[in-house]
Design an enzyme around this catalytic site. Structure first.
Site, PDB file in Angstrom:
ATOM      1  CG  LEU A 100      -2.128  -0.898   1.149  1.00 12.38           C
ATOM      2  CD1 LEU A 100      -2.958  -0.749   2.401  1.00 12.38           C
ATOM      3  CD2 LEU A 100      -2.958  -0.568  -0.077  1.00 12.38           C
ATOM      4  CB  ALA A 101       3.538   2.454   2.224  1.00  8.80           C
ATOM      5  N   GLY A 102       4.213   1.622  -0.681  1.00 15.42           N
ATOM      6  CA  GLY A 102       5.134   1.722  -1.817  1.00 15.42           C
ATOM      7  C   GLY A 102       4.421   1.996  -3.130  1.00 15.42           C
ATOM      8  NE  ARG A 146      -6.032  -5.538  15.487  1.00 18.80           N
ATOM      9  CZ  ARG A 146      -5.725  -5.286  14.239  1.00 18.80           C
ATOM     10  NH1 ARG A 146      -4.502  -4.934  13.909  1.00 18.80           N
ATOM     11  NH2 ARG A 146      -6.635  -5.390  13.300  1.00 18.80           N
ATOM     12  CD  GLU A 189       3.987  -4.161   9.386  1.00 21.42           C
ATOM     13  OE1 GLU A 189       3.442  -4.503   8.313  1.00 21.42           O
ATOM     14  OE2 GLU A 189       4.192  -4.951  10.323  1.00 21.42           O
TER      15      GLU A 189
END
Lengths: 249, 225, 638
Positions: C44-46, C331, C426
């Site tokens: 997603l980021a790249g 979580r 991340e």
């Protein structure tokens, strides 16, 4: 359980390739098919032999990397299941399992069971997108999309691009893959603007890559891990015909 | 977009050609069968039907040429598509499991080619160089007698029945996939088209095979005396 | 001497980003094409960064180890993506998303970064819808939302259980468009071997072509790493088997500070381990906790089947301990609660390492059809893996390593401590503090790629005059030689053990000593044993095959070699942080009722580690966290 594997080994794209038989001992039925191959490879590496090369990554059925033809069925023939999620409980002690790579001219073997599916990327590059650059887009709720339409678009958009449809088709046709993307984008109002240009361009790219065509055998739909159906191929045929008609008139 | 390129040079376009010509040929098969079934109404009806067709030579030839063009295009597209398909899979699988697809769908080219051979034979047999050219009492070509004579030979009748079985096998897949190729087959329509294809295939088979079977069982013998 | 300047803009929190965008220098449109940007990673980021930068006019080279950028592990994210749209009219706002994220991160994230994330969250949804992401819709045709752990509003957008897939395909398609336009050169099946610095700036990478083994240098004006997290240091995790720390680690060894490595997230709802053969763990989306109730039998070693345990003898421990959040507790809290009941001998399934996630109530209330509609694909997946039908018996779940909040240190502009090296998604440490909330990873990856880096990278170009070197520069030659030597060394060990078995051993050690609960003695033991294991690895590993071919064993060995080094840093960070916060739980630091006990006085800082060479321990630097807007409180979900 103990199994006999007949595995396709091929050093590189130039090599002719051949089958090699390996025993697989002490396989647990809780293993996935790829974990079974991991175990066989561990044995090979310990002996200093080169392990069987196969593609895998997420191992949860979504990345579309794994690509094995197992006993003549792409991904092994369990409904809606990729090879990485196929578990050994579906096999029986003493069984012989033949493992081959996807076989299609547009998917040349890279090594052993690994093939190059760059053709799929090139088909997407030919028009499998909506040309919306980042920024400048309206609020997400500006255009309502009917739930049935959104659901159907999602049915098509689920394609993981694994290529099982090509592998299973007797013609190595990529129609299901192309149909899924053309349908996903074409059904949504955001994608309607480029609908005609997209379908013409993607079909041309598909043909240029050397995929076969559709004989409507249904083999693709039967192995598709995301259960994408032949209806989308019909829709692709319709969209293409309509695009040709519009571009001529 | 060049329409010639879009239709004649693309895989989808060739499938449209297959579909449209297939539909025309399918229409002919139905018409041909209905015409032939008039044999059961006796020599008068069928011979009159033959004479009627011959009385409209322009229309007849237009239909013949049209059908010939359909056969030609259907065959041309089929060969092109099959060649493309063969090229797309240069090395075969060692193990092939076909459980996802029907036998008819995988053998279209073979059933089609055998049916083509049959059509050529059939044309020579009954139209171009018929063995029997006798006239009936009204001076018309005695089609009734020709058919009964022809099918009295069990070998000849058997070959017709076999070829028709293949034709219908071809239709059982062809009819449903022509709707798919033309983009009409989706949702509930898919089921309808599948049922339609299987039903008409059986119908055509029963209709066409009924003639040789009836002759073998003794139909028309009296007329020959 | 490493200098860590977070470059947080001044002014009120809510206007920092707006103001900063104006203060950032720009690159003239005509000049953009003169800059080449290297993007490593296509998740997603790249992918979003590569596509967006190319749209702006920069020349981009994008690398991924997968055979296609569409397969990056972002694809496996199931549940959804948060955005402060307030479409539900339930009281959501940018400020609330900001606050929930800060609180969820246990007050260990930077306020300014998190506020920016909450601001751009809204643009992400607009962008994705415009790209054709088929988010779930209501019958009205408007977007649907679901609720998620750690929040009391419904702000999560989703596409069935495959949100990550759909968002990634959106970014992949945008990237594909730029590839077809010639603005991005894509290099699939290549893996980063090292980062190349020229005059202290990141100016290139050395890559290995995974098909033919070729080592090649690529020069750029800046390098972006978007290479994901390091969960596979535990061996078993929900990450893809190829996920690795290599790019981040090698950048760290070249001078990039590694921040907060001890912040690792253990996801509460994964399918339990079934045996030693296991290669990965499969996550079941947290969204299942919306309609499933978590319980274990009230007494120890209860061997009855779940259906035979009467209601009165069940312990719905999340609902009991956290009445207001119940099954939707964040979580870290849910995971630790599950571990507690299993440690107490009340776990279910093989080995007692599991708890029930029961849908019986929801099926009674909503009908099986409605549950199937929401979670059908997850139930199917569960059945494929376990052979059990979760419509008729409860699922068994257990926590598993899933996401790593720690990562390379970056400033507000997402630039690491190496000028010109940017880190997104991340792989950086910036936004989640000590614990990430569900549906926030996708948000952060896309925020970084679509809406942050396009602004901040231009500022770097406009403020520095370093020229892009040629790949024939000595710096490249030197690094290439080191890369070759390392590969040769791996191939020449010719030992008897497989990489996998040694990775398994490392993972087991790190999981036991630095997993869900950590304590001083255990961490010290791990810090002593990991170097021994590393030494054993370099003496005993067997890597068949050669360097100049597709060699999966070599790829794995090369990645595991880095985990063998990184694992030690992880434990050192965990040892140094003498408090419990978020995903980092030190058993010495807990409240009387077993909750995490933070120490804000001594540990309200980012721990950024500097590599000091092979034979010296790393050096820790502190970046203090200043809270202007938020008052730090004891995090409570009761």
């Amino acid at each position: 359980m103990n199994l006999t594997l007949k595995v396709w080994r091929q050093r590189d794209a130039q090599d002719e390739g051949h089958f090699v038989t390996y025993p697989a001992h002490d396989i647990s039925e809780d293993m996935s098919f790829l974990e079974m191959l991991d175990v066989v490879n561990e044995g090979l590496i310990t002996k200093g032999e080169e392990p069987i090369a196969f593609d895998s990554d997420c191992r949860e059925g979504i990345c579309g990397t794994c690509s094995l033809v197992i006993n003549g069925r792409a991904h092994g023939g369990q409904r809606a299941t990729t090879a990485c999620q196929l578990h050994m409980r579906h096999f029986s002690d003493g069984q012989t399992i033949t493992i081959e790579p996807w076989r299609a001219r547009p998917f040349p073997v890279v090594r052993d069971l690994i093939v190059d599916r760059g053709a799929f990327d090139r088909v997407i590059q030919s028009g499998g997108y909506i040309s919306a650059s980042t920024g400048g887009t309206p609020d997400a709720n500006t255009l309502p999309v009917g739930k049935p339409t959104a659901d159907m678009a999602m049915d098509a958009a689920q394609c993981i691009g694994c290529g099982a449809c090509v592998a299973a088709c007797k013609n190595a046709s990529a129609m299901l893959f192309v149909a899924a993307k053309v349908s996903h984008l074409g059904m949504l109002p955001q994608g309607a603007v480029e609908k005609d240009a997209r379908v013409l361009s993607m079909v041309r790219a598909m043909d240029e890559e050397g995929f076969g065509n559709c004989t409507v055998t249904g083999a693709c739909e039967a192995v598709c891990p995301k259960e994408i159906g032949l209806d989308f191929i019909s829709r692709l045929n319709r969209d293409y015909l309509s695009a040709v008609a519009k571009s001529t008139c | 977009m060049n329409i010639y390129k879009a239709i004649f040079l693309s895989s989808l376009g060739k499938k449209y050609i297959m579909g449209v010509t297939g539909l025309a040929l399918f229409g002919f098969v139905i018409g041909h069968m209905l015409g032939n079934l008039q044999i059961f109404l006796g020599p008068e009806k069928i011979n009159a039907y033959g004479a009627l067709l011959k009385s409209m030579p322009k229309l007849l030839w237009m239909a013949r040429l049209g059908l010939l063009a359909c056969v030609g295009l259907h065959l041309w597209a089929a060969i092109q598509l099959v060649r493309q398909n063969r090229k797309a899979r240069p090395s075969a699988y060692k193990v092939v499991d076909h459980s996802g697809s029907s036998f008819a769908s995988r053998t279209m080219i073979w059933s089609g080619l055998i049916v083509l051979a049959f059509i050529i034979f059939h044309l020579f047999d009954f139209t171009i160089t018929p063995e029997y050219t006798g006239k009936d009492s009204e001076g018309r070509h005695d089609i009734f007698r020709m058919v009964v004579l022809g099918f009295s030979n069990p070998l000849s009748a058997g070959w017709y029945i076999f070829a028709n079985a293949l034709l219908c096998f071809h239709l059982s897949h062809g009819v449903k996939s022509l709707f798919q190729s033309l983009g009409l087959s989706s949702g509930k329509w898919r089921g309808w088209f599948n049922t339609l294809a299987i039903s008409v295939a059986w119908l055509v088979f029963v209709g066409n095979a009924s003639i040789p079977v009836a002759v073998l069982l003794g139909f028309g013998k009296e007329a020959l005396k | 001497m490493m200098k860590l300047d977070s470059n947080i803009p001044s002014g009120p929190l809510a206007s920092k980003w707006e103001r900063h965008k104006f203060d950032l220098k720009l690159v003239n449109p005509a000049n953009k094409r003169k800059f080449e940007i290297i993007v490593v990673g296509s998740g997603l980021a790249g992918a979003s960064a590569a596509a967006t930068l190319a749209e702006l006019g920069y020349k981009v080279s994008c690398f991924c180890y997968q055979d296609s950028p569409r397969r990056a592990h972002s694809i496996a994210a199931q549940g959804g993506i948060n955005a402060a749209k307030n479409y539900q009219n339930d009281g959501d706002s940018v400020h609330r998303l900001f606050y929930d994220t800060i609180k969820g991160g246990d007050f260990r994230a930077r306020e300014a970064n998190v506020h920016r994330l909450a601001e751009v969250s809204r643009n992400i949804i607009d962008q994705c819808v415009a790209q054709g992401v088929p988010f779930a819709r209501e019958y009205s045709g408007y977007l649907a939302n679901r609720s998620f752990g750690g929040a009391q509003v419904s702000r999560t957008f989703y596409a069935r259980g495959q949100t990550g897939q759909q968002l990634l395909l959106g970014a992949y398609q945008a990237l594909s468009r730029q590839i077809s336009l010639g603005n991005v050169r894509m290099f699939p099946r290549t893996e980063l071997q090292d980062l190349v610095l020229v005059d202290g700036h990141a100016k290139g990478v050395v890559m290995r072509n995974l098909v033919n083994g070729e080592i090649s240098s690529h020069a750029g004006d800046a390098v972006i790493l978007a290479t994901g997290g390091y969960s596979p240091v535990f061996y078993l995790s929900t990450n893809a088997v190829g996920c690795n720390v290599t790019a981040a680690w090698r950048a760290h060894k070249r001078g990039a500070a590694f921040a907060n490595p001890c912040y690792t997230q253990i996801h509460p709802t994964c399918i339990p381990v079934s045996g030693d053969h296991q290669s990965k763990l499969t996550l079941m989306s947290e969204s299942l906790r919306n309609d499933g109730r978590v319980w274990v039998p009230g007494k120890k070693d209860d061997s009855r089947r779940p259906g035979e345990v009467p209601e009165s003898e069940r312990d719905y421990f999340l609902e009991r301990k956290y009445p207001s959040f119940g099954n939707l507790a964040p979580r870290d809290i849910a995971s630790r609660a599950a571990k507690e009941v299993c440690d107490d001998g009340r776990g279910v399934g093989p080995g007692g390492l599991g708890v029930f996630l029961d849908f019986a109530d929801s099926i009674n209330r909503l009908g099986e059809g409605a549950v199937r509609e929401r979670y059908g694909n997850l139930f199917d997946m569960y059945q494929r893996i376990t052979g059990e039908n979760a419509y008729t018996q409860p699922m068994r779940i257990f926590p598993a390593p899933h996401y790593t909040m720690g990562g390379l240190w970056v400033d507000y502009n997402l630039m690491s401590s190496i000028p010109g090296l940017f880190v997104l998604g991340e792989a950086n440490f910036s936004d989640h503090g000590a614990n990430r909330l569900g549906a926030s990873a996708l948000m952060q990856g896309l925020a970084d790629g679509y809406f942050v880096i396009p602004y901040t990278i231009g500022h770097y170009f406009a403020s520095h005059s370093q020229k892009r070197p040629s790949v024939s520069h000595d710096a490249f030659k030197g690094v290439e030689a080191e890369v070759h030597a390392k590969i040769e060394k791996l191939l020449s060990v010719k030992g008897k053990r497989t990489t996998r078995s040694m990775h398994w051993e490392l993972g087991r050690l790190v999981w036991e000593k630095c997993g869900m609960a950590r304590h001083k003695e255990g961490l010290e033991e791990a810090i002593q044993r990991i170097p021994e294991l590393r030494e054993a690895f370099w003496n005993e590993v067997s890597v068949p095959g050669g360097a100049n071919e597709l060699n999966v064993s070599l790829e794995q060995a090369s990645r595991v070699a880095d985990f063998m080094e990184f694992g030690e840093l992880l434990c050192r960070d965990a040892l140094k942080r003498e408090e419990s916060c978020g995903g980092h739980f030190r058993t010495e630091h807990q409240t009387e009722d077993g909750e995490a006990l933070r120490n804000d006085r001594d540990f309200s800082h980012v721990s950024a580690w500097e590599y000091q060479g092979k034979d010296s321990p790393p050096k820790m630097h502190k970046e203090s966290l200043h809270y202007e807007e938020v008052k730090m409180t004891q995090r409570s979900y009761k």
